[in-house]
Scaffold this active site. Structure first.
Site, short mmCIF file in Angstrom:
data_model
loop_
_atom_site.label_atom_id
_atom_site.label_comp_id
_atom_site.label_asym_id
_atom_site.label_seq_id
_atom_site.Cartn_x
_atom_site.Cartn_y
_atom_site.Cartn_z
N HIS A 1 0.82 -1.21 0.00
CA HIS A 1 0.00 0.00 0.00
C HIS A 1 0.85 1.27 0.00
O HIS A 1 0.32 2.38 -0.08
CB HIS A 1 -0.92 -0.01 1.22
N ASP B 1 -2.32 2.02 -4.52
CA ASP B 1 -3.53 2.46 -3.84
C ASP B 1 -4.63 1.42 -3.99
O ASP B 1 -4.60 0.56 -4.88
CB ASP B 1 -4.01 3.80 -4.41
#
Length: 585
Positions: free
Chosen positions: A557, A561
Site C-alpha cells: 500500500h 492504492d
C-alpha cells in the site's frame, strides 16, 4: 561445448538461436543445449560473425568439443574457417586414450601412491552454484570416509544464501578423505573431498578394495544377488519378487509423481531387480526430503525377497501437496518444520528445532511484513469456460507439446495480460524511488517434499511476458520439477517481479499471502468449486451451476492504492471470465 556440471560429459543441441553469417555480440545467446540435468543457453565468447556451425540440432557432443566458429576479423575469415579442422584431428587422437580419465572435468587428478593399478585420486571441488555465488556452506555429508560411491551418487548437501543443493560424485570409487566438515563455508573451486578411483571402482566389482569389511560384505552380497537373478528362470524370479512388477508397473523414472528425484544408481538397481516406478515411490527414503538412497532400495529388495513387504497397486499417487502418512516421520518421533501430519507430544511441550530452510523462510516473511504495508483484496471469479476448455484439451495438449496442462499456466497467462495494462504492479520500492520493471519475471511458490515438509521456495520464470501458453506450461513444469528435485541454482531464484501462490491445491478457498520482497504484489488462487450462481439472460435471471473460485492479491500500500490494486485484480477476473472456448491448442 561448455561444462554444465561435474559429472556431465556431454550435451545435446536443442536449437540454434543464430545462423551462419549472423553478427553476434559478447554473451549473446548462440544456441540452447540440454543435458540429463538441465537445459541452458550458450553465450557467445566473442563479438563477431558466426561463420560455421559444426553441430546440428539433435546432435550430442562431448564437453570441450568445438560446436561453432566465430570470426572476429573479417580479413582472416578463410584462414579461421580452416584452422580448427587442421588442429582437430591430432587433438582427437591425443585425447582418445584419456577418455576414461576425463570423466571428472571439475576435478584435479593426482597419483595415489598406493601401488594399485588404479591408484588415481580425484579432488572433488565446491561447485559453482550461480553467477553471483562465490562460496557455499556444507550442510551434511551423505557419505563417510571409506564408503564406496557411484558416479552421480550424492556425496553431500551444500547451501548458499538462496538455495540448498546436492553435490554428486564425479566418478565411481571410494571416498578416502573429507576436506570440509559440516557448517564449514568453502569458496567455489576449493577441494572438499578426495575420491580414489580406477578400473576396479564401481558397483558390483570384486576388484575394489576398502578398509571396511562391512562394505566388502555388502558389495559381495549385492554381486551374488545379481548372479542369482541372472541364473533364475522367469517363473522363479516372479516367485522371488512376489509379483511381475516390471510387467504390471511402469519403468523407473527420474522424477516420481510425488516430486522426489531418483538417482541413476537407484533407477539402475530398481530396473535390475524388477522394481516398478510404483514400488519405488512406496519406499520411505532416508535422504533429505525422503530421497531414496542406495541403502534404502537394497534394503527394500532384501525385505521383498523375504516377504516382508507387499507390492503396491499400480495406480500412482497424485502429484502435488498431500497429507503425509505417519510412516514418513523418523523413528525418534521428531518432525520436520513444514510437515502437516504430526503426533501429539509425549510430554507437556515438545521442542522442535527449526531446520535451516524454516529459519530462512521465517526471516524472509517477518522482514516482508515489517517492510511493506500489506493490504489484501479478493475477487470471486467464474472460471467455467476455462475449466471446460482445459478438460477438453488437456490430452491433446500433452500429446502435441509433451507437457501437462494444469491450471497454473492459464492463471499466469491471464495475470501477465493484466500486468501489461497495469505496469506499476511490475515494480519495486527502493527508498523513496519506485523502480518499474520492463520484464515480467514470474515467481511460483513451490512447496517442497511431501506435505511441504521441505519448506517453501519461489523459482522464477524469466521474461514470462515473451512466452505463449505452451512456453508457460513448459516453464511451470520445469521450475516445479527443478525445485522438488533440488536442481535449482541461485540464479533461478532471483529477479522475480510478482509471485503466484496456489493455496487452492490443498482445498483452501481464500488466503492472505505475504508479499515476496522486493516485489509489490502476490496473487493467490483458491480452490475451484461448483456453486449455484445467478446469471442474467435475455429471458431473465436464472440459477446455474458454475465453476467458481476466489482470487486474492496482497499488495504494498506504500505505492499501490486501493483503487489501483482493486482495478488490477478485477481486470484479471475479466480476462479469466472471458476465456475463449474456441481457442486452438
Amino acid at each position: 561445448m561448455p561444462q554444465m556440471g561435474e559429472s556431465v560429459m556431454e550435451g545435446t543441441v536443442i536449437e540454434w538461436s543464430k545462423s551462419v553469417g549472423d553478427t553476434v555480440e559478447v554473451d549473446e545467446t548462440l544456441l540452447e543445449i540440454a543435458t540429463d540435468k538441465v537445459d541452458s543457453e550458450v553465450p557467445s565468447p566473442e563479438a563477431g560473425t558466426l561463420v560455421e556451425i559444426l553441430v546440428e540440432e539433435g546432435d550430442t557432443i562431448e564437453v570441450g568439443k568445438p560446436i561453432a566458429i566465430i570470426e572476429t576479423d573479417a580479413d582472416a575469415a578463410g584462414e579461421s574457417s580452416s584452422e580448427p579442422e587442421a588442429k582437430e584431428e591430432p587433438k582427437e587422437e591425443e585425447s582418445q586414450p584419456e577418455t576414461e580419465e576425463e570423466k571428472a572435468p571439475a576435478t584435479e587428478k593426482t597419483n595415489s601412491g598406493g601401488g594399485d593399478d588404479d591408484g588415481e585420486r580425484i579432488e572433488v571441488v565446491m561447485p559453482q552454484m550461480g553467477e553471483s555465488v562465490v562460496e557455499a556452506t556444507v550442510i551434511g555429508w551423505n557419505k563417510s570416509v571409506g564408503d564406496e560411491v557411484e558416479e552421480d551418487e550424492t556425496l553431500l548437501e551444500i547451501s548458499t544464501d538462496k538455495v540448498d543443493s546436492e553435490v554428486p560424485s564425479p566418478s565411481a570409487g571410494i571416498l578416502v578423505e573429507i576436506l570440509a566438515e559440516e557448517n564449514d563455508t568453502i569458496e567455489v573451486g576449493q577441494p572438499i573431498a578426495i575420491i580414489s578411483t580406477g578400473k576396479g571402482a564401481g558397483s558390483g566389482s570384486s576388484a575394489q578394495k576398502t578398509d571396511s569389511g562391512s562394505s566388502s560384505a555388502k558389495k559381495e552380497e549385492k554381486k551374488l544377488s545379481k548372479e542369482e537373478v541372472a541364473a533364475t528362470t522367469p517363473d522363479q524370479l516372479m516367485k522371488s519378487n512376489g509379483s511381475d512388477s516390471s510387467a504390471e508397473g511402469s519403468e523407473p523414472q527420474r522424477m516420481g509423481s510425488d516430486g522426489r528425484f531418483f538417482s541413476p544408481l537407484v533407477r539402475s538397481i530398481a530396473k535390475e531387480e524388477g522394481i516398478s516406478q510404483e514400488e519405488l515411490e512406496s519406499i520411505d527414503g532416508s535422504g533429505q526430503g525422503g530421497r531414496v538412497s542406495k541403502k534404502d532400495i537394497l534394503g527394500y529388495v532384501e525385505d521383498k525377497k523375504n516377504g516382508k513387504v507387499s507390492t503396491p497397486s499400480s495406480s500412482k499417487s497424485s502429484a502435488g501437496l498431500s497429507k503425509p502418512s505417519s510412516s514418513s516421520k523418523s523413528n525418534d518421533g521428531s518432525i520436520s518444520a513444514g510437515q502437516l501430519d504430526i503426533k501429539s507430544p509425549s510430554g507437556e511441550v515438545e521442542i522442535i528445532k527449526m531446520d535451516r530452510m524454516r529459519k530462512m523462510i521465517a526471516d524472509h516473511m517477518v522482514k516482508s511484513v515489517q517492510t511493506s504495508a500489506h493490504v489484501t483484496t479478493f475477487a470471486e471469479v467464474d472460471v467455467t469456460n476455462m475449466v471446460k476448455w482445459r478438460n477438453a484439451n488437456k490430452v491433446e495438449f500433452q500429446k502435441k507439446t509433451g507437457h501437462k496442462l494444469t491450471f497454473t499456466p492459464l492463471f499466469v497467462e491471464a495475470i501477465i495480460k493484466a500486468m501489461l495494462e497495469f505496469p506499476l504492479i511490475n515494480s519495486s520500492v527502493n527508498g523513496d524511488e519506485i523502480h518499474v520493471k520492463k520484464d515480467i519475471n514470474f515467481g511460483l511458490a513451490v512447496a517442497l517434499g511431501n506435505g511441504g515438509e521441505g519448506g517453501l521456495i519461489v523459482p522464477v520464470i524469466k521474461k514470462a511476458q515473451q512466452k505463449n501458453l505452451v512456453g508457460l506450461a513448459e516453464s511451470v513444469n520445469e521450475v516445479a520439477t527443478k525445485a522438488r528435485s533440488k536442481k535449482l541454482s541461485p540464479d533461478d531464484l532471483v529477479g522475480g517481479t510478482i509471485t503466484l501462490t496456489n493455496y487452492g491445491s490443498v482445498g483452501n478457498i481464500m488466503g492472505t499471502p505475504i508479499i515476496n520482497q522486493p516485489q509489490v504484489a502476490i496473487i493467490g488462487t483458491g480452490a475451484i468449486e461448483k456453486k449455484p450462481v445467478v446469471l442474467e439472460t435475455e429471458a431473465g435471471d436464472v440459477i446455474a451451476i458454475r465453476q467458481m473460485m476466489y482470487l486474492s492479491m496482497s499488495y504494498d500500500h506504500r505505492i499501490i492504492d486501493g483503487a489501483h490494486g482493486g482495478a488490477f485484480l478485477n481486470r484479471i477476473k475479466q480476462i479469466l471470465q472471458a476465456f475463449d472456448m474456441e481457442r486452438s491448442v
